[in-house]
Design an enzyme around this catalytic site. Structure first.
Site, PDB file in Angstrom:
ATOM      1  N   ASP A  99       0.840  -1.204   0.000  1.00 57.35           N
ATOM      2  CA  ASP A  99       0.000   0.000   0.000  1.00 57.35           C
ATOM      3  C   ASP A  99       0.879   1.261   0.000  1.00 57.35           C
ATOM      4  O   ASP A  99       0.370   2.378  -0.096  1.00 57.35           O
ATOM      5  CB  ASP A  99      -1.002   0.000   1.162  1.00 57.35           C
ATOM      6  N   SER A 100       2.208   1.073   0.043  1.00 55.80           N
ATOM      7  CA  SER A 100       3.118   2.202  -0.176  1.00 55.80           C
ATOM      8  C   SER A 100       2.934   2.751  -1.586  1.00 55.80           C
ATOM      9  O   SER A 100       3.455   3.812  -1.917  1.00 55.80           O
ATOM     10  CB  SER A 100       4.577   1.769   0.023  1.00 55.80           C
ATOM     11  N   ASP A 133      -1.319  -6.379  -0.187  1.00 53.18           N
ATOM     12  CA  ASP A 133      -1.244  -5.666   1.092  1.00 53.18           C
ATOM     13  C   ASP A 133      -2.628  -5.094   1.429  1.00 53.18           C
ATOM     14  O   ASP A 133      -3.172  -4.283   0.670  1.00 53.18           O
ATOM     15  CB  ASP A 133      -0.225  -4.521   0.927  1.00 53.18           C
ATOM     16  N   LYS A 159      -1.073  -9.556   3.244  1.00 50.93           N
ATOM     17  CA  LYS A 159      -0.312  -9.076   4.406  1.00 50.93           C
ATOM     18  C   LYS A 159      -1.154  -8.055   5.149  1.00 50.93           C
ATOM     19  O   LYS A 159      -1.879  -7.279   4.498  1.00 50.93           O
ATOM     20  CB  LYS A 159       1.010  -8.427   3.952  1.00 50.93           C
ATOM     21  N   GLU A 202      -1.098  -5.383   8.859  1.00 49.16           N
ATOM     22  CA  GLU A 202      -0.256  -4.795   9.911  1.00 49.16           C
ATOM     23  C   GLU A 202      -0.858  -5.026  11.292  1.00 49.16           C
ATOM     24  O   GLU A 202      -2.069  -4.913  11.464  1.00 49.16           O
ATOM     25  CB  GLU A 202      -0.110  -3.276   9.678  1.00 49.16           C
ATOM     26  N   GLU A 232       9.520  -4.480  10.187  1.00 49.93           N
ATOM     27  CA  GLU A 232       9.977  -3.245   9.528  1.00 49.93           C
ATOM     28  C   GLU A 232      10.653  -2.321  10.544  1.00 49.93           C
ATOM     29  O   GLU A 232      10.066  -2.010  11.606  1.00 49.93           O
ATOM     30  CB  GLU A 232       8.794  -2.517   8.867  1.00 49.93           C
TER      31      GLU A 232
HETATM   32  O1  KIV Z   1       3.391  -1.105   1.556  1.00 50.80           O
HETATM   33  C1  KIV Z   1       4.579  -1.448   1.671  1.00 50.80           C
HETATM   34  O2  KIV Z   1       5.426  -1.231   0.803  1.00 50.80           O
HETATM   35  C2  KIV Z   1       4.941  -2.130   2.889  1.00 50.80           C
HETATM   36  C3  KIV Z   1       6.402  -2.240   3.159  1.00 50.80           C
HETATM   37  C4  KIV Z   1       6.949  -0.937   3.612  1.00 50.80           C
HETATM   38  C5  KIV Z   1       6.676  -3.307   4.120  1.00 50.80           C
HETATM   39  O3  KIV Z   1       4.111  -2.499   3.646  1.00 50.80           O
END
Ligand code: KIV
Length: 300
Positions: free
Chosen positions: A46-47, A85, A114, A116, A183
């Site tokens: 989600d980055s 994500d 994934k 968090e 992280e």
């Molecule tokens: O969204 C992302 O790129 C991430 C990484 C920073 C682990 O969650």
């Protein structure tokens, strides 16, 4: 490079024997190249919100955006283990967590999702796993709750905060996750968690003792100079090359040196002759700065 997609069983066997290679990326072409280079896991992170859309953080990213990017990455890397994500707000309870994980699987054909958090999301992890899907946990600096952490700050630097990360990692494993991502935590915590858990522990800024490493493609390729981050190594720096590419393009278009004949399509000469007749022109007219096209009424 071996071209067979690895499974969660392969990753479990690699723990302690062979490091896992893992990158974050968001598009078809990068996925194709990463797969060709032998990358074993891809996270569609989600980055994307910051790297591609220019948001300040990850919070505005929607499920639809994540699905679009995950679909594109899947098409580019058919033989790589892909992880979707879960964006902010998409797993606030068991019901929406399962529904959104199912969307990733059905629409983007991911191999895992994934999310968090540790103990506070153990229920959601368990619910998703019970529905037949693979989950990777994400602990330490968790960008979606960076506001609560006081910013994008390394975690596990004090004994108290390190203990919290360790307890969360154990809870994530207990809930059924197949792997944990740490992280920006201290190397010591990275090592302790990797040793304590039976499942692979991946690192993005958690040191060399973890079972594998993750970096964002925008960081490792030097596509962006937005942040200076301790755990990033720029393996190449393409930003100046991209800038030069755009500058040269602007220069050549302005100078009229691009495009050249090799960049153009051509009509067959007889078709061109026919066209001149159709528009009642001759070759001399074509050389004029301005001319009038008179479409003649004949059918041929
Ligand atoms: O969204 C992302 O790129 C991430 C990484 C920073 C682990 O969650």
């Amino acid at each position: 490079m071996e071209n067979k997609k690895k499974s969660v069983l392969n990753f479990k066997k690699m723990k302690g024997n062979e490091k896992i290679t893992y990158v974050v990326l968001y598009d078809f072409h990068s996925a194709k190249l990463a797969e060709k280079a032998g990358v074993e896991m891809i996270l569609v992170g989600d980055s994307v919100g910051m790297s591609i859309y220019g948001y300040d953080g990850t919070e505005p990213v929607t499920m639809d955006q994540m699905i679009y990017h995950s679909e594109a990455v899947r098409r580019g890397a058919l033989n790589t283990f892909i992880i979707g994500d879960m964006p902010f707000g998409s797993y606030t309870n068991d019901k929406n967590a399962v529904a959104n994980a199912v969307r990733f699987y059905k629409e983007a054909h991911v191999d895992a999702i994934k999310l968090e958090g540790g103990r506070r999301v153990a229920g959601q992890i368990e619910a998703i796993v019970k529905n037949g899907m693979n989950v990777m946990g994400h602990l330490g600096l968790t960008p979606q709750s960076s506001g609560q952490l006081g910013g994008f700050k390394a975690q596990g630097l004090t004994a108290k905060s390190a203990k919290e990360v360790i307890l969360d990692a154990l809870a994530v494993q207990e809930a059924g996750a197949f792997a944990v991502l740490l992280e920006a935590v201290s190397m010591e915590v990275g090592q302790m968690v990797a040793k304590a858990l039976d499942i692979p522990v991946l690192s993005i800024g958690a040191g060399m003792y973890c079972d594998g490493q993750l970096l964002l493609d925008v960081d490792l390729l030097g596509k962006t100079s937005v942040f200076e981050i301790t755990f990033v190594k720029k393996f190449v720096n393409i930003e100046p090359l991209v800038l030069k590419g755009f500058q040269d393009y602007v220069k050549e278009v302005k100078a009229g040196t691009f495009p050249k004949e090799e960049h153009c399509y051509n009509m067959k000469p007889f078709e061109f002759e026919k066209l001149l007749k159709l528009v009642a022109m001759n070759k001399e007219d074509m050389k004029k700065k301005k001319y009038e096209i008179r479409l003649c009424s004949c059918k041929k």
